[in-house]
Design an enzyme around this catalytic site. Structure first.
Site, PDB file in Angstrom:
ATOM      1  N   TYR A 439      -4.370  -1.597  -0.646  1.00 30.16           N
ATOM      2  CA  TYR A 439      -5.567  -2.485  -1.701  1.00 30.16           C
ATOM      3  C   TYR A 439      -5.325  -1.779  -3.653  1.00 30.16           C
ATOM      4  O   TYR A 439      -3.936  -0.804  -3.829  1.00 30.16           O
ATOM      5  CB  TYR A 439      -6.807  -1.443  -1.831  1.00 30.16           C
ATOM      6  CG  TYR A 439      -7.180  -0.396  -1.382  1.00 30.16           C
ATOM      7  CD1 TYR A 439      -6.625   0.532  -1.734  1.00 30.16           C
ATOM      8  CD2 TYR A 439      -8.024  -0.991  -0.201  1.00 30.16           C
ATOM      9  CE1 TYR A 439      -6.538   1.832  -0.983  1.00 30.16           C
ATOM     10  CE2 TYR A 439      -9.125   0.428  -0.114  1.00 30.16           C
ATOM     11  CZ  TYR A 439      -8.190   2.113  -0.018  1.00 30.16           C
ATOM     12  OH  TYR A 439      -8.561   3.078  -0.190  1.00 30.16           O
ATOM     13  N   GLU A 440      -5.486  -1.920  -4.062  1.00 29.52           N
ATOM     14  CA  GLU A 440      -5.407  -1.885  -5.745  1.00 29.52           C
ATOM     15  C   GLU A 440      -4.021  -1.963  -5.995  1.00 29.52           C
ATOM     16  O   GLU A 440      -3.357  -1.308  -7.243  1.00 29.52           O
ATOM     17  CB  GLU A 440      -5.292  -0.201  -6.154  1.00 29.52           C
ATOM     18  CG  GLU A 440      -6.980   0.428  -5.672  1.00 29.52           C
ATOM     19  CD  GLU A 440      -8.029  -0.606  -6.280  1.00 29.52           C
ATOM     20  OE1 GLU A 440      -8.030  -1.098  -7.015  1.00 29.52           O
ATOM     21  OE2 GLU A 440      -9.583   0.271  -5.245  1.00 29.52           O
TER      22      GLU A 440
END
Lengths: 597, 597
Positions: A439-440
């Site tokens: 994620y990110e």
């Protein structure tokens, strides 16, 4: 059952002896952040993490979040823990005093993040995302938005989210379809569906403030047509309380491999009232302001999980007896020797430790550079620090989460079969660590950011600055006999990195596919060198302390140098092979056409 | 929802074109195992795995096994699947016709194992452990034990287990405390508690036959005092049915990270009636007979999971559109390009594929060597084949499970956030793959077996033989222009392996801790070279086929050579760094004393 003690001695080494807390204290605005204040905050943070957050980690994983009738219930104890967290002022540690924050250096926030992630990563997502929303608003919101939302985000009355991803648009935000229509009264009507929204719905706060990317009717195509909106779950009243429910609802939560106490939501916006943040079509800029800080925070997750996994693996390795040490019995009165006497177990532990301590040093350094980049009176210093933060952001995000996952696995391995069993807690660290690589921005995306954006930025100014720092440190360290061997090993790895950087700059300029094919290996090489840099720096400081006569602390500094030697001899050599792989060129990847798969 | 298709084309390449099924057919006892029979078995196995086992994989993980009142219930559908498996004769595929088996080559069993593990690894544990019990009894049991148990293990009426580990004794079986007292009637009374017993209790069969390690009253200390016993859950009657319940009970099942449909049991023996297998105090020998086959079977789990993970990652990468290819749009009419056009995604996929195909080749080769070692009329050939199997066993177990886990993770990464969500099935492959690195001897133990036992065995005869095979293949391949580059890359890696092997032989002879500190890196180096060997061999065969005019099959062989090139350029270079790490010596590990951790 696992245990956790905040590694305060090593954190203090990084803050006070390596980075220099007095240098942070000297920055304008940090006059109150004395080294003593740092220490007091560290002690309180350790207590909070050890006594409040850590005891909820395994139960939170086992219970998970539940979704019913559009509402999300967090696991037992999370609401009380949130209240304690809020009461201690932890949600506003590094936020501006203007909005009720404590205004402490960002450096300290990363230290706190490490401890929170060691003790309860799922819990840490709630304040983490709120802080992301705070950053977007404080940097890009107008005065009214700031007045309406910031104090409540800072004091933890309300929480925040980042609503970017849609089912068909993750890495590629340019193709999102959530729409924003002007409502005529200055507000907008937001319609669309977002997925993977961390803390998108929960029972910890009265209100949840969503920062949503959407397209205005006249938006240009792609990422140049994306705007950011604040869309609160409940519309605030004039007096700052919660008013009518907005057209925002949670459609479901995901069933995930890990971070089960953190709800990952589908959030539907149905003609919801939203308020523009910043200028129309400039939402990506605001998004990156928060995303860059979140990426560093995700890196801390890798470090935090590796640290707690390490502590438990060492405890198990001291306690578990099995077989005899290769040079003969160490505990002849016992049926077998503690497995910490087996070289392969030590090797596992050292791989983890040589990561955690250098990662902690790097997070301290990058945190301090962030503080310098915002507050130093000298613009040249601010710019230099900002360059280095930009360069290091993909490294911290990707290398820390890659090695955090590997470290959790090394630590699990020390437990043998018990590592695979839930009650020992090690497999949760592995499952929780896996998300950080995704994620990110996946770690592949981080690598492309490093190669495609950060290297060429300002004609390579950041990377050249960084090489200058490395060269100077190596030259100094070579003069210190105690660590000259480490300096030489670092120099070899740095030489390989420089060579490959030149190769990539040339090859990538001709063909972007060439750089893309090399990106992940290059990021790994860069990360390996950067942690080597931290080890050399730490070894140098430790050696100076020993020269000055460290007394009772000698063992601490001697061990530092030993761990640095391990890294130099047994991890840094990876640079050679990574260099060969990159220099072999991209054809083996790029000419392998899709139909061959 | 994931999908699976058995990779029959590639399996046939390994069996018919690389290893040579006609050579197996020529071995005494395998007269009926013609290449046509191989193909027929492959087709049926593929059908079974795709249609019966695979559909139960995700549901089995979600439901898990349940434990109540001492009984274990397998997930819905497992009992029916077991009946189908048994009815098809799959439990006795490579077992002796004397006991009702089909007597097919072991080579074929490994192929079947791969497909079973791709489709449902948890299910595969049940027949896998039964086969282990069969092997121990067929090699070490007396005639009565064989008559009583073998036919029922082969036809799947009964199942088997291996009961080795105790709470305090895993790797170190020398300290087990389970006792066996002579009962006076030729039988024994077994008392003790075993843990981590796969399929120790379940509802698939009427009876479960435990092979238990225990100590006789007059047993010498350590591993030289361990005996093996058959302890059935129900004592068989004279006519071969089940009689009275024995003193065996299941105390609990573990809650694990993965393989949730496979019950991992605590099994308590309370004055249970047992029957000695082989001679008193010689239980470790019988244990290793089955353990060695189980280790190869565990390697197949790594391969099987990597294969199914690869197939799904490729499908996702073709389907998912996101961003644009670095050289410009590939699908300009669509909002974005399929991610298979992104070099970093291809790199991920190629890392997996370059493992699966070479691992499949190695399992075919090692399987055929096992068949040769048992059936070849020439004793010299039998001995040579046996040497190579012994050498390769720790490589197959450790390297396949290490890379199986890494591969499942690479494949998950291709899915981005969806990889972390249960319904897509990828995270289950990661969780299931993690156990392979631990059980049947942790991978650290495999590395020590390689360095401490297999290298010095018969003064290095096995490894010298293996180097001879490598040298000959490289010399031949150098003559073929199409693959000369691959041959050169392989030669460099082999050179590094030979150099390090000499180093270790010398350093390890002086100090066993030196070899122990290097073991895991050496095993990784060895495994990397062995898969390189397979790639060179496959590339050579593929090149010969192209020379001969491959027609419609040209693409298959050309792709083989491309994948071999990828491995040579982007994986084999790891040999250099591993070599440097090993040659740095063991001091950085061995002089790092326990109190420093």
């Amino acid at each position: 059952m696992p245990t956790y003690r905040a590694p305060l001695r090593d954190i203090r080494f990084v803050l006070h002896e390596l980075v220099g807390s007095e240098k942070l204290n000297a920055l304008p605005g940090y006059e109150d952040a004395t080294p003593d204040v740092f220490d007091a905050v560290l002690d309180e943070a350790a207590k909070l993490c050890e006594e409040v957050l850590f005891p909820l980690n395994q139960s939170g994983d086992a219970e998970g979040c539940t979704f019913e009738n559009g509402e999300v219930r967090t696991p037992s104890g999370f609401k009380d823990a949130w209240n304690t967290f809020v009461a201690g002022g932890w949600t506003g540690l590094a936020s501006s005093p203007e909005w009720g924050g404590q205004g402490l250096p960002l450096t300290l926030r990363y230290v706190l993040d490490e401890m929170i992630c060691s003790s309860n990563m799922s819990f840490g997502m709630f304040p983490g995302l709120s802080h992301g929303a705070y950053i977007a608003l404080v940097n890009h919101g107008d005065d009214e938005l700031k007045r309406t939302y910031l104090a409540k985000l800072v004091d933890g009355t309300w929480a925040g989210t980042m609503c970017l991803t849609e089912a068909h648009a993750g890495t590629d935000l340019g193709i999102i379809t959530t729409r924003a229509e002007p409502a005529g009264d200055g507000a907008y009507r937001i319609t669309g569906s977002k997925i993977f929204i961390t803390a998108g719905e929960h029972d910890l706060t009265d209100n949840i403030i969503h920062l949503v990317l959407a397209r205005l009717p006249d938006a240009p195509e792609g990422t140049r047509g994306i705007s950011m909106f604040v869309v609160p779950k409940f519309l605030p009243t004039e007096d700052g309380n919660i008013g009518t429910r907005n057209g925002v609802s949670c459609g479901s939560i995901e069933h995930k491999m890990g971070i089960k106490a953190s709800p990952t939501c589908v959030i539907n916006f149905d003609d919801a009232t939203g308020f523009l943040v910043g200028e129309p079509h400039k939402g990506m800029r605001a998004m990156f302001t928060m995303m860059n800080e979140e990426r560093l925070a995700v890196g801390m997750q890798g470090l935090g999980l590796a640290e707690v996994a390490y502590q438990n693996a060492v405890a198990y390795a001291r306690d578990r007896v099995q077989g005899r040490a290769p040079r003969g019995p160490v505990a002849p009165d016992m049926p077998a020797d503690p497995i910490i006497h087996h070289p392969d177990v030590r090797r596992n532990l050292l791989l983890v430790r040589s990561f955690t301590e250098s990662a902690r040093a790097l997070s301290g350094w990058v945190g301090s550079l962030q503080d310098i980049s915002r507050r130093h009176p000298d613009e040249a210093r601010r710019q230099e620090a900002g360059d280095l933060v930009a360069l290091m952001t993909p490294i911290v995000k990707a290398h820390f989460t890659d090695l955090g996952f590997e470290s959790a696995n090394h630590a699990l391995q020390v437990f043998g079969g018990h590592g695979y069993v839930r009650e020992f807690g090690m497999e949760q660290y592995v499952r929780d660590a896996r998300i950080g690589m995704i994620y990110e921005g996946t770690n592949g995306v981080q690598a492309l950011d490093l190669v495609g954006r950060k290297l060429p930025m300002d004609n390579g100014r950041a990377v050249m600055r960084y090489f200058g720092i490395l060269t100077a440190l190596i030259a100094e360290a070579r003069e210190d006999k105690r660590i000259a061997g480490i300096a030489e090993a670092t120099e070899r790895a740095v030489g390989k990195l420089q060579q490959v950087t030149m190769h990539l700059a040339q090859a990538g300029a001709k063909d972007p596919a060439e750089a893309a094919a090399a990106a992940t290996d290059y990021q790994r090489l860069f990360g390996t060198v950067v942690l080597g840099h931290m080890w050399l720096w730490m070894a140098k400081v430790a050696s100076e302390k020993l020269d000055a006569g460290a007394g009772d602390e000698s063992a601490f500094y001697e061990t530092k140098i030993r761990t640095a030697q391990f890294y130099a001899l047994r991890v840094l050599p990876q640079a050679t092979s990574l260099g060969h792989t990159i220099q072999s060129g991209g054809a083996s990847v790029n000419e392998y056409t899709p139909e061959m798969f």
